[in-house]
Design a protein around this motif. Structure first.
Motif, PDB file in Angstrom:
ATOM      1  N   LEU A 146      72.396  48.556 105.738  1.00  0.00           N
ATOM      2  CA  LEU A 146      72.536  49.585 104.703  1.00  0.00           C
ATOM      3  C   LEU A 146      73.554  49.151 103.653  1.00  0.00           C
ATOM      4  O   LEU A 146      73.312  49.279 102.444  1.00  0.00           O
ATOM      5  CB  LEU A 146      72.962  50.901 105.357  1.00  0.00           C
ATOM      6  N   GLU A 147      74.676  48.613 104.103  1.00  0.00           N
ATOM      7  CA  GLU A 147      75.704  48.185 103.160  1.00  0.00           C
ATOM      8  C   GLU A 147      75.267  46.948 102.388  1.00  0.00           C
ATOM      9  O   GLU A 147      75.615  46.782 101.207  1.00  0.00           O
ATOM     10  CB  GLU A 147      77.010  47.912 103.909  1.00  0.00           C
ATOM     11  N   GLN A 148      74.497  46.062 103.023  1.00  0.00           N
ATOM     12  CA  GLN A 148      73.982  44.897 102.312  1.00  0.00           C
ATOM     13  C   GLN A 148      73.048  45.315 101.182  1.00  0.00           C
ATOM     14  O   GLN A 148      73.039  44.707 100.103  1.00  0.00           O
ATOM     15  CB  GLN A 148      73.250  43.962 103.287  1.00  0.00           C
ATOM     16  N   ALA A 149      72.276  46.356 101.412  1.00  0.00           N
ATOM     17  CA  ALA A 149      71.418  46.877 100.345  1.00  0.00           C
ATOM     18  C   ALA A 149      72.262  47.443  99.210  1.00  0.00           C
ATOM     19  O   ALA A 149      71.921  47.308  98.029  1.00  0.00           O
ATOM     20  CB  ALA A 149      70.481  47.950 100.899  1.00  0.00           C
ATOM     21  N   GLY A 150      73.384  48.080  99.556  1.00  0.00           N
ATOM     22  CA  GLY A 150      74.293  48.567  98.522  1.00  0.00           C
ATOM     23  C   GLY A 150      74.872  47.433  97.691  1.00  0.00           C
ATOM     24  O   GLY A 150      75.047  47.554  96.473  1.00  0.00           O
ATOM     25  N   ILE A 151      75.165  46.313  98.346  1.00  0.00           N
ATOM     26  CA  ILE A 151      75.664  45.146  97.620  1.00  0.00           C
ATOM     27  C   ILE A 151      74.614  44.641  96.640  1.00  0.00           C
ATOM     28  O   ILE A 151      74.921  44.269  95.493  1.00  0.00           O
ATOM     29  CB  ILE A 151      76.057  44.035  98.612  1.00  0.00           C
ATOM     30  N   ALA A 152      73.342  44.611  97.068  1.00  0.00           N
ATOM     31  CA  ALA A 152      72.271  44.152  96.183  1.00  0.00           C
ATOM     32  C   ALA A 152      72.100  45.091  94.989  1.00  0.00           C
ATOM     33  O   ALA A 152      71.852  44.647  93.864  1.00  0.00           O
ATOM     34  CB  ALA A 152      70.969  44.038  96.966  1.00  0.00           C
ATOM     35  N   ARG A 153      72.237  46.394  95.208  1.00  0.00           N
ATOM     36  CA  ARG A 153      72.131  47.343  94.088  1.00  0.00           C
ATOM     37  C   ARG A 153      73.266  47.141  93.095  1.00  0.00           C
ATOM     38  O   ARG A 153      73.093  47.338  91.889  1.00  0.00           O
ATOM     39  CB  ARG A 153      72.146  48.771  94.627  1.00  0.00           C
ATOM     40  N   ALA A 154      74.440  46.786  93.600  1.00  0.00           N
ATOM     41  CA  ALA A 154      75.590  46.617  92.732  1.00  0.00           C
ATOM     42  C   ALA A 154      75.426  45.459  91.760  1.00  0.00           C
ATOM     43  O   ALA A 154      76.165  45.374  90.770  1.00  0.00           O
ATOM     44  CB  ALA A 154      76.849  46.406  93.575  1.00  0.00           C
ATOM     45  N   PRO A 180      63.957  40.828  93.084  1.00  0.00           N
ATOM     46  CA  PRO A 180      63.481  40.476  94.428  1.00  0.00           C
ATOM     47  C   PRO A 180      64.563  40.555  95.502  1.00  0.00           C
ATOM     48  O   PRO A 180      64.285  40.946  96.633  1.00  0.00           O
ATOM     49  CB  PRO A 180      62.980  39.032  94.253  1.00  0.00           C
ATOM     50  N   LYS A 181      65.794  40.195  95.152  1.00  0.00           N
ATOM     51  CA  LYS A 181      66.878  40.307  96.129  1.00  0.00           C
ATOM     52  C   LYS A 181      67.104  41.761  96.537  1.00  0.00           C
ATOM     53  O   LYS A 181      67.347  42.051  97.713  1.00  0.00           O
ATOM     54  CB  LYS A 181      68.169  39.717  95.559  1.00  0.00           C
ATOM     55  N   LEU A 182      67.030  42.669  95.566  1.00  0.00           N
ATOM     56  CA  LEU A 182      67.198  44.088  95.881  1.00  0.00           C
ATOM     57  C   LEU A 182      66.064  44.592  96.759  1.00  0.00           C
ATOM     58  O   LEU A 182      66.293  45.320  97.738  1.00  0.00           O
ATOM     59  CB  LEU A 182      67.270  44.897  94.588  1.00  0.00           C
ATOM     60  N   GLU A 183      64.829  44.201  96.431  1.00  0.00           N
ATOM     61  CA  GLU A 183      63.696  44.638  97.252  1.00  0.00           C
ATOM     62  C   GLU A 183      63.795  44.072  98.670  1.00  0.00           C
ATOM     63  O   GLU A 183      63.462  44.752  99.648  1.00  0.00           O
ATOM     64  CB  GLU A 183      62.389  44.210  96.597  1.00  0.00           C
ATOM     65  N   ALA A 184      64.246  42.828  98.795  1.00  0.00           N
ATOM     66  CA  ALA A 184      64.426  42.245 100.124  1.00  0.00           C
ATOM     67  C   ALA A 184      65.510  42.992 100.895  1.00  0.00           C
ATOM     68  O   ALA A 184      65.373  43.229 102.104  1.00  0.00           O
ATOM     69  CB  ALA A 184      64.797  40.767  99.996  1.00  0.00           C
ATOM     70  N   ALA A 185      66.577  43.384 100.207  1.00  0.00           N
ATOM     71  CA  ALA A 185      67.645  44.139 100.870  1.00  0.00           C
ATOM     72  C   ALA A 185      67.151  45.514 101.310  1.00  0.00           C
ATOM     73  O   ALA A 185      67.517  46.011 102.383  1.00  0.00           O
ATOM     74  CB  ALA A 185      68.847  44.274  99.936  1.00  0.00           C
ATOM     75  N   LYS A 186      66.308  46.145 100.485  1.00  0.00           N
ATOM     76  CA  LYS A 186      65.737  47.435 100.876  1.00  0.00           C
ATOM     77  C   LYS A 186      64.854  47.279 102.114  1.00  0.00           C
ATOM     78  O   LYS A 186      64.875  48.130 103.020  1.00  0.00           O
ATOM     79  CB  LYS A 186      64.924  48.019  99.725  1.00  0.00           C
ATOM     80  N   ALA A 187      64.066  46.210 102.150  1.00  0.00           N
ATOM     81  CA  ALA A 187      63.224  45.974 103.323  1.00  0.00           C
ATOM     82  C   ALA A 187      64.079  45.751 104.562  1.00  0.00           C
ATOM     83  O   ALA A 187      63.755  46.242 105.657  1.00  0.00           O
ATOM     84  CB  ALA A 187      62.323  44.763 103.080  1.00  0.00           C
ATOM     85  N   THR A 188      65.184  45.039 104.421  1.00  0.00           N
ATOM     86  CA  THR A 188      66.092  44.834 105.550  1.00  0.00           C
ATOM     87  C   THR A 188      66.704  46.146 106.001  1.00  0.00           C
ATOM     88  O   THR A 188      66.869  46.399 107.206  1.00  0.00           O
ATOM     89  CB  THR A 188      67.202  43.844 105.155  1.00  0.00           C
ATOM     90  N   GLU A 189      67.036  46.998 105.043  1.00  0.00           N
ATOM     91  CA  GLU A 189      67.598  48.315 105.377  1.00  0.00           C
ATOM     92  C   GLU A 189      66.596  49.162 106.153  1.00  0.00           C
ATOM     93  O   GLU A 189      66.936  49.785 107.173  1.00  0.00           O
ATOM     94  CB  GLU A 189      68.014  49.021 104.086  1.00  0.00           C
ATOM     95  N   LEU A 190      65.345  49.178 105.688  1.00  0.00           N
ATOM     96  CA  LEU A 190      64.310  49.931 106.400  1.00  0.00           C
ATOM     97  C   LEU A 190      64.074  49.353 107.793  1.00  0.00           C
ATOM     98  O   LEU A 190      63.921  50.098 108.771  1.00  0.00           O
ATOM     99  CB  LEU A 190      63.010  49.909 105.593  1.00  0.00           C
ATOM    100  N   ALA A 191      64.049  48.026 107.874  1.00  0.00           N
ATOM    101  CA  ALA A 191      63.849  47.397 109.180  1.00  0.00           C
ATOM    102  C   ALA A 191      64.981  47.741 110.133  1.00  0.00           C
ATOM    103  O   ALA A 191      64.757  47.959 111.330  1.00  0.00           O
ATOM    104  CB  ALA A 191      63.739  45.881 109.012  1.00  0.00           C
ATOM    105  N   GLY A 192      66.204  47.809 109.621  1.00  0.00           N
ATOM    106  CA  GLY A 192      67.338  48.186 110.471  1.00  0.00           C
ATOM    107  C   GLY A 192      67.215  49.601 111.008  1.00  0.00           C
ATOM    108  O   GLY A 192      67.491  49.861 112.185  1.00  0.00           O
ATOM    109  N   ALA A 193      66.791  50.530 110.145  1.00  0.00           N
ATOM    110  CA  ALA A 193      66.610  51.914 110.595  1.00  0.00           C
ATOM    111  C   ALA A 193      65.478  52.013 111.605  1.00  0.00           C
ATOM    112  O   ALA A 193      65.568  52.754 112.592  1.00  0.00           O
ATOM    113  CB  ALA A 193      66.345  52.820 109.403  1.00  0.00           C
ATOM    114  N   LEU A 194      64.390  51.269 111.370  1.00  0.00           N
ATOM    115  CA  LEU A 194      63.267  51.286 112.313  1.00  0.00           C
ATOM    116  C   LEU A 194      63.661  50.668 113.649  1.00  0.00           C
ATOM    117  O   LEU A 194      63.262  51.156 114.714  1.00  0.00           O
ATOM    118  CB  LEU A 194      62.085  50.537 111.704  1.00  0.00           C
TER     119      LEU A 194
END
Length: 473
Positions: free
Chosen positions: A88-96, A151-165
């Motif tokens: 989740l925090e890695q996705a926040g870093i990508a958004r930043a 693409p980095k942001l989308e990859a981070a979002k996918a990682t975030e979703l995978a973590g929650a799943l």
């Protein structure tokens, strides 16, 4: 398979099966339908690291309560939450990366330098200059153009979703493990109850044999045979008592508390069924494909690999950045000859830079590596889908078999009870031998244990079927 497929229907319905309200229940409910980044954030944010709870020795625990306790205490659950929190925090870093970077910088310095100078003006051929400087300014950096950023942001979002799943599947795994050990404890408790009944039957037969022997209507070997049956029943009872204690120790350990036999549980239930048994196997497979968190996490892993390929291709494209500073600068310069002026003025700078790598020998390898990772992710998704299908089929067949065995065991018990009662009455009237009664008694004991085993197997297979489909047991 679509990577943003909704987790609905069966998972949501079975996700509240055998569930009671509470902090961990609310936590699991928030992870029951993760379909987007907002759902993932709610799932991860609703799982704080709670203190480890203790058992209440004066309370009879039901299965939902034990699952609730295990999800709060289990180290596996806490580890999965921490990893999901990291994603989740890695996705926040990508958004930043879409935001500017603003910094404050202050500097104080003093420089003394030698400056060459013509001798007619400076006899030594040089002058020394001192320049104390004090500056304070704001610095701004902003990336105007970067084709890898999206693409980095989308990859981070996918990682975030995978973590929650993955967190959701971990909770399902914890619940399934607890349910399995819970039903195994009920199995051992049922065998213990059956062993007590078998001992009572053996003692009844021994008393009847003693009475017949006292009246001269049976032989000493028959009496000794009945006494041996009592001894065997007591031996079985002692083994059953030990098995119950070991089952309770394993269950408390799985719950995440100190292993103990001091836990109160209800008696074995004969009405445990799966909430999905009325569905056809094809429907269950489709439901598992759309609701198994581990399979959906594989889809997100494939999406992440695809985005990483886009990142690798983006290295061929240019990047543009904006940089600017603004602040106040003060200086007090001095020199050997002449008076230099004091300055305290506002200073600033602005620059736009464009960088485009024309050649980089590593780029082709980076693209090839990302494509290989994408193919591996696709194959892992396909293998996971096949494994899910096999698990649903296997658990479905196991459940149907267990139900048929349960019906047969009930019929076996009813007929064995009638046979035993008839043989015992006939023995009392002297028209049947003790050997016939002993045989009927052993058959009745087998029937009692068969019913206990069949009831437990139905519960175990129902939990396995729900788990295979992607629901709570």
């Amino acid at each position: 398979m679509k990577t943003d497929v909704s987790i609905t229907g069966l998972l949501i319905a079975a996700g509240v099966l055998l569930w009671c309200p509470g902090p961990s229940a609310a936590q699991h409910a928030s992870c029951a339908a993760v379909t987007n980044v907002r759902d993932a954030a709610q799932c991860i944010g609703s799982a704080p690291a709670l203190p480890v709870e203790e058992l209440k020795h004066d309370h009879t625990y039901t299965l939902p309560e034990l699952i609730d306790l295990a999800e709060s205490n289990s180290p596996e659950g806490r580890i999965a939450w921490a990893r999901a929190k990291t994603s989740l925090e890695q996705a926040g870093i990508a958004r930043a990366s879409y935001l500017p970077v603003l910094a404050f910088a202050a500097q104080g310095s003093d420089v003394r330098a030698i400056v060459p100078f013509p001798k007619p003006l400076a006899p030594r051929g040089y002058v020394t200059v001192g320049q104390p400087v004090a500056a304070a300014q704001m610095e701004l950096e902003y990336t105007l153009l970067n084709f890898a950023r999206g693409p980095k942001l989308e990859a981070a979002k996918a990682t975030e979703l995978a973590g929650a799943l993955t967190l959701s599947r971990t909770h399902q795994q914890i619940a399934y493990n607890v349910a399995t050990l819970y039903y195994r404890e009920q199995l051992e408790a049922g065998r213990l109850a059956a062993a007590k009944t078998i001992l009572q039957d053996a003692e009844t037969l021994r008393d009847n044999a003693q009475s017949q022997f006292d009246n001269g209507r049976t032989t000493l070997p028959d009496l000794q045979n009945a006494q041996a049956g009592v001894a065997e029943a007591r031996f079985t009872l002692a083994a059953a008592e030990g098995a119950v204690k070991k089952a309770k120790i394993a269950l408390t350990e799985a719950v995440g508390v100190e292993p103990s036999v001091e836990i109160e549980l209800p008696v074995q239930s004969e009405g445990v069924t799966s909430g999905v048994v009325d569905s056809k196997v094809d429907e269950l497979i489709q439901a598992a494909w759309s609701s198994r968190p581990d399979l959906l996490a594989r889809a997100q892993a494939l999406k992440r690999a695809q985005q990483n390929t886009r990142v690798a291709h983006a290295a061929y494209l240019p990047t543009a950045r904006l940089a600017g500073t603004g602040g106040q600068t003060a200086t007090w310069p001095t020199a050997d000859y002449g008076q230099l002026g004091y300055a305290n003025v506002t200073t600033w700078s602005a620059a736009v830079s464009l960088k485009w790598e024309i050649f980089n020998g590593a780029r082709t390898h980076e693209v090839a590596a990302s494509l290989a990772e994408q193919r591996a992710a696709a194959e892992e998704q396909r293998a996971t889908k096949d494994r899910v299908t096999r698990e649903v089929w296997q658990s479905y067949v196991d459940y149907q078999t267990a139900e048929e065995q349960q019906k047969a065991a009930q019929s076996f018990l009813a007929s064995s009870q009638i046979s035993y009662d008839s043989s015992l009455d006939a023995f009392r009237y002297g028209v049947r031998s003790l050997v016939d009664v002993v045989q009927a008694e052993k058959q009745l004991a087998q029937a009692r244990l068969a019913v206990v085993d069949a009831n437990a197997q139905v519960a175990l297979s129902a939990a396995a079927l729900n788990f295979a489909v992607g629901a709570r047991p």
